[in-house]
Write a protein that holds these residues in place. Structure first.
Motif, PDB file in Angstrom:
ATOM      1  N   LEU A 161     -22.489   4.412  19.084  1.00  0.00           N
ATOM      2  CA  LEU A 161     -22.694   3.120  19.742  1.00  0.00           C
ATOM      3  C   LEU A 161     -21.364   2.453  20.076  1.00  0.00           C
ATOM      4  CD1 LEU A 161     -25.281   1.723  17.140  1.00  0.00           C
ATOM      5  CD2 LEU A 161     -25.841   2.809  19.330  1.00  0.00           C
ATOM      6  N   LYS A 162     -21.390   1.607  21.093  1.00  0.00           N
ATOM      7  CA  LYS A 162     -20.306   0.662  21.328  1.00  0.00           C
ATOM      8  C   LYS A 162     -20.792  -0.686  20.805  1.00  0.00           C
ATOM      9  CE  LYS A 162     -18.364   2.971  25.363  1.00  0.00           C
ATOM     10  NZ  LYS A 162     -18.104   2.901  26.830  1.00  0.00           N
ATOM     11  N   ILE A 163     -19.948  -1.352  20.024  1.00  0.00           N
ATOM     12  CA  ILE A 163     -20.365  -2.580  19.343  1.00  0.00           C
ATOM     13  C   ILE A 163     -19.305  -3.661  19.534  1.00  0.00           C
ATOM     14  CG2 ILE A 163     -20.797  -3.597  17.051  1.00  0.00           C
ATOM     15  CD1 ILE A 163     -22.026  -0.899  16.234  1.00  0.00           C
ATOM     16  N   THR A 164     -19.759  -4.877  19.756  1.00  0.00           N
ATOM     17  CA  THR A 164     -18.861  -6.038  19.828  1.00  0.00           C
ATOM     18  C   THR A 164     -19.087  -6.898  18.592  1.00  0.00           C
ATOM     19  OG1 THR A 164     -18.856  -6.022  22.248  1.00  0.00           O
ATOM     20  CG2 THR A 164     -18.212  -8.070  21.159  1.00  0.00           C
ATOM     21  N   LEU A 165     -18.007  -7.146  17.841  1.00  0.00           N
ATOM     22  CA  LEU A 165     -18.056  -7.972  16.635  1.00  0.00           C
ATOM     23  C   LEU A 165     -17.403  -9.320  16.923  1.00  0.00           C
ATOM     24  CD1 LEU A 165     -16.542  -5.428  14.060  1.00  0.00           C
ATOM     25  CD2 LEU A 165     -18.958  -5.829  14.422  1.00  0.00           C
ATOM     26  N   ILE A 166     -18.011 -10.394  16.439  1.00  0.00           N
ATOM     27  CA  ILE A 166     -17.394 -11.720  16.535  1.00  0.00           C
ATOM     28  C   ILE A 166     -17.334 -12.334  15.135  1.00  0.00           C
ATOM     29  CG2 ILE A 166     -17.522 -14.039  17.521  1.00  0.00           C
ATOM     30  CD1 ILE A 166     -19.073 -12.829  19.883  1.00  0.00           C
ATOM     31  N   TYR A 167     -16.110 -12.685  14.742  1.00  0.00           N
ATOM     32  CA  TYR A 167     -15.870 -13.259  13.409  1.00  0.00           C
ATOM     33  C   TYR A 167     -15.442 -14.717  13.576  1.00  0.00           C
ATOM     34  CZ  TYR A 167     -13.452 -14.055   8.944  1.00  0.00           C
ATOM     35  OH  TYR A 167     -13.036 -14.566   7.736  1.00  0.00           O
ATOM     36  N   PRO A 168     -16.236 -15.658  13.054  1.00  0.00           N
ATOM     37  CA  PRO A 168     -15.949 -17.081  13.268  1.00  0.00           C
ATOM     38  C   PRO A 168     -14.936 -17.672  12.281  1.00  0.00           C
ATOM     39  CG  PRO A 168     -18.044 -16.848  12.153  1.00  0.00           C
ATOM     40  CD  PRO A 168     -17.536 -15.444  12.400  1.00  0.00           C
ATOM     41  N   ASN A 169     -14.050 -16.824  11.738  1.00  0.00           N
ATOM     42  CA  ASN A 169     -13.013 -17.291  10.797  1.00  0.00           C
ATOM     43  C   ASN A 169     -13.623 -18.050   9.618  1.00  0.00           C
ATOM     44  OD1 ASN A 169     -10.637 -16.360  12.291  1.00  0.00           O
ATOM     45  ND2 ASN A 169     -11.298 -17.843  13.818  1.00  0.00           N
ATOM     46  N   LEU A 170     -14.662 -17.446   9.071  1.00  0.00           N
ATOM     47  CA  LEU A 170     -15.417 -18.070   7.991  1.00  0.00           C
ATOM     48  C   LEU A 170     -15.700 -17.015   6.925  1.00  0.00           C
ATOM     49  CD1 LEU A 170     -17.390 -20.373   6.904  1.00  0.00           C
ATOM     50  CD2 LEU A 170     -19.160 -19.203   8.247  1.00  0.00           C
ATOM     51  N   GLN A 171     -15.318 -17.318   5.676  1.00  0.00           N
ATOM     52  CA  GLN A 171     -15.626 -16.406   4.572  1.00  0.00           C
ATOM     53  C   GLN A 171     -16.930 -16.853   3.910  1.00  0.00           C
ATOM     54  OE1 GLN A 171     -12.644 -15.123   1.781  1.00  0.00           O
ATOM     55  NE2 GLN A 171     -10.978 -15.509   3.221  1.00  0.00           N
ATOM     56  N   VAL A 172     -17.856 -15.911   3.809  1.00  0.00           N
ATOM     57  CA  VAL A 172     -19.169 -16.202   3.232  1.00  0.00           C
ATOM     58  C   VAL A 172     -19.278 -15.571   1.844  1.00  0.00           C
ATOM     59  CG1 VAL A 172     -21.633 -15.639   3.442  1.00  0.00           C
ATOM     60  CG2 VAL A 172     -20.380 -16.517   5.417  1.00  0.00           C
ATOM     61  N   SER A 173     -19.805 -16.309   0.903  1.00  0.00           N
ATOM     62  CA  SER A 173     -20.066 -15.791  -0.438  1.00  0.00           C
ATOM     63  C   SER A 173     -21.443 -15.129  -0.478  1.00  0.00           C
ATOM     64  CB  SER A 173     -20.015 -16.929  -1.467  1.00  0.00           C
ATOM     65  OG  SER A 173     -20.657 -16.550  -2.667  1.00  0.00           O
ATOM     66  N   THR A 174     -21.456 -13.807  -0.661  1.00  0.00           N
ATOM     67  CA  THR A 174     -22.727 -13.074  -0.736  1.00  0.00           C
ATOM     68  C   THR A 174     -23.593 -13.606  -1.873  1.00  0.00           C
ATOM     69  OG1 THR A 174     -21.682 -11.104   0.178  1.00  0.00           O
ATOM     70  CG2 THR A 174     -23.756 -10.781  -1.002  1.00  0.00           C
ATOM     71  N   ARG A 175     -22.952 -13.903  -2.994  1.00  0.00           N
ATOM     72  CA  ARG A 175     -23.683 -14.426  -4.158  1.00  0.00           C
ATOM     73  C   ARG A 175     -24.416 -15.726  -3.808  1.00  0.00           C
ATOM     74  NH1 ARG A 175     -22.568 -13.659  -9.846  1.00  0.00           N
ATOM     75  NH2 ARG A 175     -20.838 -12.353  -9.189  1.00  0.00           N
ATOM     76  N   ARG A 176     -23.731 -16.592  -3.069  1.00  0.00           N
ATOM     77  CA  ARG A 176     -24.335 -17.875  -2.695  1.00  0.00           C
ATOM     78  C   ARG A 176     -25.531 -17.665  -1.764  1.00  0.00           C
ATOM     79  NH1 ARG A 176     -21.487 -22.837   0.596  1.00  0.00           N
ATOM     80  NH2 ARG A 176     -23.310 -24.212   0.564  1.00  0.00           N
ATOM     81  N   VAL A 177     -25.399 -16.722  -0.828  1.00  0.00           N
ATOM     82  CA  VAL A 177     -26.507 -16.469   0.103  1.00  0.00           C
ATOM     83  C   VAL A 177     -27.705 -15.901  -0.659  1.00  0.00           C
ATOM     84  CG1 VAL A 177     -27.248 -15.207   2.157  1.00  0.00           C
ATOM     85  CG2 VAL A 177     -24.927 -16.126   2.054  1.00  0.00           C
ATOM     86  N   TYR A 178     -27.452 -14.956  -1.573  1.00  0.00           N
ATOM     87  CA  TYR A 178     -28.556 -14.385  -2.361  1.00  0.00           C
ATOM     88  C   TYR A 178     -29.254 -15.450  -3.204  1.00  0.00           C
ATOM     89  CZ  TYR A 178     -28.468  -9.338  -1.524  1.00  0.00           C
ATOM     90  OH  TYR A 178     -28.617  -8.095  -0.970  1.00  0.00           O
ATOM     91  N   SER A 179     -28.522 -16.483  -3.603  1.00  0.00           N
ATOM     92  CA  SER A 179     -29.144 -17.551  -4.410  1.00  0.00           C
ATOM     93  C   SER A 179     -30.191 -18.334  -3.613  1.00  0.00           C
ATOM     94  CB  SER A 179     -28.070 -18.506  -4.946  1.00  0.00           C
ATOM     95  OG  SER A 179     -27.575 -19.334  -3.903  1.00  0.00           O
ATOM     96  N   MET A 180     -30.173 -18.176  -2.281  1.00  0.00           N
ATOM     97  CA  MET A 180     -31.135 -18.860  -1.402  1.00  0.00           C
ATOM     98  C   MET A 180     -32.438 -18.075  -1.235  1.00  0.00           C
ATOM     99  SD  MET A 180     -29.798 -21.675   0.148  1.00  0.00           S
ATOM    100  CE  MET A 180     -30.477 -21.699   1.816  1.00  0.00           C
ATOM    101  N   VAL A 181     -32.468 -16.830  -1.680  1.00  0.00           N
ATOM    102  CA  VAL A 181     -33.627 -15.970  -1.428  1.00  0.00           C
ATOM    103  C   VAL A 181     -34.861 -16.488  -2.173  1.00  0.00           C
ATOM    104  CG1 VAL A 181     -34.590 -13.644  -1.707  1.00  0.00           C
ATOM    105  CG2 VAL A 181     -32.191 -13.927  -1.034  1.00  0.00           C
ATOM    106  N   SER A 182     -35.964 -16.592  -1.451  1.00  0.00           N
ATOM    107  CA  SER A 182     -37.248 -16.956  -2.058  1.00  0.00           C
ATOM    108  C   SER A 182     -38.286 -15.922  -1.623  1.00  0.00           C
ATOM    109  CB  SER A 182     -37.683 -18.355  -1.601  1.00  0.00           C
ATOM    110  OG  SER A 182     -38.008 -18.318  -0.209  1.00  0.00           O
ATOM    111  N   HIS A 183     -39.511 -16.086  -2.089  1.00  0.00           N
ATOM    112  CA  HIS A 183     -40.544 -15.089  -1.770  1.00  0.00           C
ATOM    113  C   HIS A 183     -40.813 -15.022  -0.264  1.00  0.00           C
ATOM    114  CE1 HIS A 183     -43.036 -18.740  -1.807  1.00  0.00           C
ATOM    115  NE2 HIS A 183     -43.893 -18.068  -1.062  1.00  0.00           N
TER     116      HIS A 183
END
Length: 275
Positions: A161-183
């Motif tokens: 594949l050819k892929i275009t990535l865009i990074y908004p100069n933002l570091q995300v904490s995976t742990r914090r995102v997982y803490s949002m997971v609900s059923h």
């Protein structure tokens, strides 16, 4: 042993899709994902010397996944390692692109090879997954399915594949995102075979990332990139827990100009199968 320097390319990955299936007894979430290595690389240099791991962006050694993995390798081998590692970082951190996990797997494989392969692939996988759920994938590279916490990896036929990535100069904490997971974030009856077949046939409309959707709720900068890509007629996807947004296809002048105006980093990459 004479002094030597080995230079290696450590690739980034995208998650072509990521689904949350349920909460595990160990506190982690059961996932299903499709990993895919791309041609954005950190550069890794290994030479003879006292065990040391340094990076161009000054990640403290004790926090570096490579250093943690090499300490576990020492314990497994019952001897001290005499290798110095320097990593020039090009893969942005906290982007969902797996730079640290890639570095970890690549260095483990390389040093195991330099020592004459004292550890089996199964032993390397055990070390890698102790440090990072994604690291096991990078022992394989290409295109692969990830199950469990992501560490149960099964390579599939590589797609180009050819892929275009865009990074908004933002570091995300995976742990914090997982803490949002609900059923409501879970997909308990996922047809994984259908998803794999669709990807192999180049049909990407089935792909989604439930974890990435939660990240956009936490980080409006990600949603801004997502909507920008969508507005220009592309199908945006999120890698891992973000913050990187990508789409399958080349970057048009509109995309390049828009990213530049907003101060986002844009990477044009291809599939990479050279791990």
């Amino acid at each position: 042993m004479s002094k030597f320097v080995i230079k290696l390319l450590s690739p980034a990955k995208v998650n072509l899709g990521l689904w949350l299936l349920g909460k595990r007894d160990d506190g982690y979430h059961e996932i299903f994902t499709i990993y895919h290595t791309v041609s954005l690389f950190d550069e890794v240099f290994i030479k003879e010397g006292p065990l040391k791991v340094e990076t161009s962006n000054n990640i403290p050694q004790e926090e570096n996944l490579v250093y943690k993995a090499l300490r576990l390798m020492e314990r497994r081998l019952g001897k001290e390692l005499e290798f110095s590692v320097y990593i020039h970082k090009n893969i942005p951190q906290g982007a969902g692109l797996g730079g640290g996990s890639s570095n970890c797997a690549l260095v483990l494989k390389a040093i195991n090879s330099l020592l004459g392969e004292p550890l089996s692939i199964e032993e390397l996988k055990e070390i890698a997954q102790s440090v990072s759920s994604d690291a096991v994938f990078f022992l394989y590279g290409g295109t692969a399915v990830g199950r469990g916490r992501g560490e149960a990896v099964e390579p599939i036929r590589h797609v180009d594949l050819k892929i275009t990535l865009i990074y908004p100069n933002l570091q995300v904490s995976t742990r914090r995102v997982y803490s949002m997971v609900s059923h409501t974030s879970l997909t308990p009856n996922l047809d994984s075979d259908k998803i794999i077949q669709s990807v192999l046939e180049g049909r990407f409309e089935v792909l989604e990332n439930r974890l990435g959707e939660l990240a956009m709720e936490l980080f409006p900068e990600m949603r801004e990139v997502y909507r920008f890509v969508e507005y220009l007629g592309y199908r945006p996807m999120i890698s891992g827990s973000g913050s990187c947004i990508f789409y399958i296809g080349e970057a048009s002048q509109e995309v390049k100009k828009g990213a530049l105006l907003r101060g986002w980093k844009l990477y044009q990459v291809r599939s990479y199968d050279g791990v």
